[in-house]
Design an enzyme around this catalytic site. Structure first.
Site, short mmCIF file in Angstrom:
data_model
loop_
_atom_site.label_atom_id
_atom_site.label_comp_id
_atom_site.label_asym_id
_atom_site.label_seq_id
_atom_site.Cartn_x
_atom_site.Cartn_y
_atom_site.Cartn_z
N SER A 562 -94.93 -125.42 -65.15
CA SER A 562 -95.94 -126.46 -64.93
C SER A 562 -96.69 -126.70 -66.23
O SER A 562 -96.09 -127.06 -67.24
CB SER A 562 -96.86 -126.07 -63.78
OG SER A 562 -97.63 -127.15 -63.35
N HIS A 677 -93.10 -127.94 -55.96
CA HIS A 677 -93.53 -127.51 -57.28
C HIS A 677 -93.18 -126.05 -57.58
O HIS A 677 -93.20 -125.63 -58.73
CB HIS A 677 -95.04 -127.74 -57.43
CG HIS A 677 -95.52 -127.63 -58.84
ND1 HIS A 677 -94.91 -128.29 -59.90
CD2 HIS A 677 -96.55 -126.95 -59.38
CE1 HIS A 677 -95.55 -128.01 -61.01
NE2 HIS A 677 -96.55 -127.20 -60.73
#
Length: 704
Positions: A562, A677
């Protein structure tokens, strides 16, 4: 983006408020825009071909099968800790293993949990539900109506996306409520008011989502009422990050306020309280959060210095409180008092409330301690909780119905233990311990410091073999994050220990500016215009490892996900000669278009806005996608992402791989279909991801 989930933000806000020249990001010279179409036929075909190439190489390596089996064995271990939440109806847990692939929501009693083999009562079997409804449901948690906690709002995601469907569930009958509350798929926030009333922020139709794709309109929804008839009670601005409802309850379930939180930017909010005489915007600073109620005190955490009108001043990172009765009578004139203010190199890392206690974990130079605070006779008193030293202490659960809490105590080499704290008797009990996942006897942990470009000392943890030769040949993985005020704290390296450390290798965790290890100031030092500071800190740690001859460029790899994927991208494009491997997971990469992809616009407070000329200039200075250029040799990266990631768009990773291919640079790319995610929807997919990562790292850093 673990998400929280600041000085530079002030500059960012000023730019928004000014008439600064705005410019649209140039896209005409980007030949890979077609990869931004998530389910586009060409993009899907490209992804499948890339997956086949990567799996063909890495899964054919003899180490892969061995690593996969080891990782899966650790992840699915029957005797791993089943972490619980302390609820009115018992201790609740969500569990996945080889039989419960999607997972089961279940409960037990404290007495049974103390035993070696607790007896669990199933509340909801997500695997059975997925089969019955022919959906790839991923459980995203529950929100139950206090104090009975019989009726719950269950969040179910299709494949792991942040967007979820919300359905009402009865914990007595263990069935979804016929004709109950139902909210179709979306990124939404819901709070119970009473059994027949919800406050809901969601997509209400055209013009009700922010640029980031989150709702900014809050409505009141009654039982059996169509969504189209819900009553609007709050409206933010389309330029906000989001708006969400909040309901302020005490431990008995009594409501003391309802309202809305308007997230103006990633780190700035306004609170609006609904009162009989109309809505009132609280006069809290924008970098503040209401965090709980205990013993008639309203708790607020500050992330900036604040001097209320006619009151004493409070330093950033402090915790303050109000007398609840005084605050309810007039929230704009109530007087705040200090609960906790951190000292040098300290930070408040965790907070929870029980029926009568405030439980806090505090960091000092990235070392943890826990305290129980109690308000009595007009003052707060703190009592240390005597948990093991030289380990990371995190609050894993707290009960608002009793003075009970649980703590996870962990270090890189010592298996995590779970402790039960009874605040009434002030007793501590070790309940559970993670089974040893690897032989840690040959390794030690050291906390070292590197000097960044501007002279700041950057601490990092080095986990290395005791008998390491400092000749620059030790295979080493360097991990970092450095964003959104998120702290990287010691935790047991279970699968990583088995797949990496046991091979005689080293693992490093860097505590970079941009994180929260030393409070909001540590974050604010690397934000917006100064974000390059995070990359400088990371590079400084890499250089320090090399200068100490712990490792060398041939044996040094970097890993992050991320924001950490952006970190790795910046490191290998700015200093490619320092590294020979890079694991880039669910990354941000094209920072000139990040606000147009996924939830990117919600992070303008962290990075700035590329549509504003001044801010675009500092972003363009490090955006990894644009920094991939001909004539440079980059460490062959492994890029991992997920088709179902609706937070950080998979196009970031896709376009990075495609550009590397166009430059004739070798790389590996793998895109998991599900998982959101996290890039993994279940333990099997996570084991595969770990096996791919460490097979790749071993090939790059360990092979002669």
């Amino acid at each position: 983006m673990k998400t929280s989930l600041l000085s530079a933000t002030l500059l960012s806000i000023a730019c928004f408020a000014s008439t600064a020249l705005r410019t649209d990001a140039a896209v005409t010279d980007d030949p890979f825009l077609w990869l931004e179409e998530i389910e586009g036929p060409d993009a899907v075909a490209w992804t499948r071909a890339e997956n086949e190439k990567t799996l063909g190489v890495l899964q054919s390596d003899p180490r892969y099968g061995h690593f996969y089996g080891q990782a899966l064995s650790i992840l699915q271990a029957k005797d791993r800790i089943a972490y619980v939440s302390l609820k009115r109806r018992g201790l609740e847990n969500f569990w996945q293993d080889e039989n419960q692939v999607r997972g089961v929501w279940r409960r037990t009693t404290l007495e049974s949990y103390r035993s070696k083999d607790p007896q669990w009562e199933t509340i909801l079997d997500v695997d059975a539900l997925a089969v019955a409804e022919n959906r790839n449901w991923i459980f995203h948690g529950s929100r139950c109506l206090p104090p009975e906690e019989r009726l719950c709002l269950i969040s179910l995601s299709d494949g792991g996306k942040d967007a979820a469907t919300i359905r009402e569930f009865d914990c007595d009958t263990k069935t979804f409520v016929a004709g109950g509350f139902y909210l179709p798929e979306g990124k939404q926030h819901v709070s119970w008011v009473d059994r027949d009333t919800l406050l809901v922020a969601r997509d209400w139709g055209e013009g009700t989502l922010t640029q980031a794709g989150y709702p900014f309109v809050v409505k009141e929804l009654k039982r059996a009422q169509p969504l189209s008839e819900a009553r609007e009670i709050f409206r933010g601005e389309p330029s906000d990050v989001r708006a969400s409802p909040f309901v302020l309850r005490d431990s008995d379930g009594n409501i003391h306020a309802t309202g809305a939180i308007r997230a103006i930017s990633s780190f700035e909010s306004e609170y609006v309280v609904f009162r009989p005489d109309g809505p009132v915007k609280l006069n809290l600073p924008k970098k503040a959060a209401i965090v709980g109620l205990v013993r008639g005190r309203l708790l607020v955490r500050l992330d900036e210095d604040w001097r209320p009108p006619g009151d004493i001043s409070f330093a950033a990172a402090s915790l303050i409180s109000y007398d609840l009765a005084e605050w309810q009578q007039d929230p704009l004139r109530a007087k705040a008092s200090l609960v906790f203010q951190p000292g040098p190199r300290q930070a408040l890392s965790g907070l929870g409330v029980t029926k009568n206690l405030l439980i806090m974990t505090i960091l000092e130079n990235v070392q943890s301690k826990a305290f129980a605070y109690k308000y009595d006779q007009g003052a707060w008193s703190a009592t240390p909780i005597s948990l093991p030293e030289h380990a990371n202490i995190s609050l894993s659960a707290s009960s608002d119905g009793a003075d009970q809490a649980m703590f996870a105590v962990s270090s890189y080499l010592r298996p995590t233990s779970l402790w039960y704290f009874d605040g009434e008797s002030k007793s501590l009990e070790e309940l559970k311990k993670t089974p040893s996942a690897f032989d840690a006897s040959n390794h030690i942990v050291e906390q070292l410091e590197a000097t960044s470009r501007d002279g700041t000392s950057i601490p990092y943890f080095l986990v290395r073999p005791k008998n390491a030769r400092f000749d620059g040949t030790l295979p080493t993985l360097l991990y970092g994050y450095g964003g959104f005020q998120v702290s990287l704290l010691p935790s047991y390296l279970g699968p990583e220990g088995r797949l990496w450390l046991e091979q005689g290798n080293a693992y490093v965790v860097a505590n970079l500016r941009g994180g929260g290890e030393f409070g909001p100031q540590w974050h604010q030092a690397a934000q917006g215009a100064t974000k390059q500071t995070t990359w400088d800190d990371f590079i400084a740690v890499a250089e320090d490892l090399i200068s100490r001859k712990i490792t060398g460029p041939r044996r040094l790899g970097v890993i992050g996900g991320s924001q950490g994927g952006l970190l790795v991208g910046a490191a290998i494009t700015q200093r490619p000669e320092l590294f020979n491997a890079a694991i880039i997971k669910v990354p941000l990469f094209d920072m000139l278009r990040y606000t147009k992809l996924g939830a990117g616009a919600s992070w303008i407070g962290e990075y700035g806005d590329p549509a504003i000329a001044e801010q675009r200039a500092w972003i363009e200075g490090y955006s990894p996608y644009q920094k991939l250029v001909a004539g440079k040799t980059y460490p062959v990266p492994l890029i991992l992402t997920s088709t179902k990631d609706d937070r950080v768009h998979p196009a970031h990773g896709r376009k990075a791989a495609a550009k590397l291919a166009a430059l004739g640079q070798p790389y590996f790319y793998y895109e998991n279909i599900d998982g959101g995610h996290s890039a993994a929807a279940n333990l099997r997919e996570y084991a595969r991801q770990l096996a791919l990562e460490y097979t790749y790292a071993s090939r790059r850093l360990c092979s002669e």
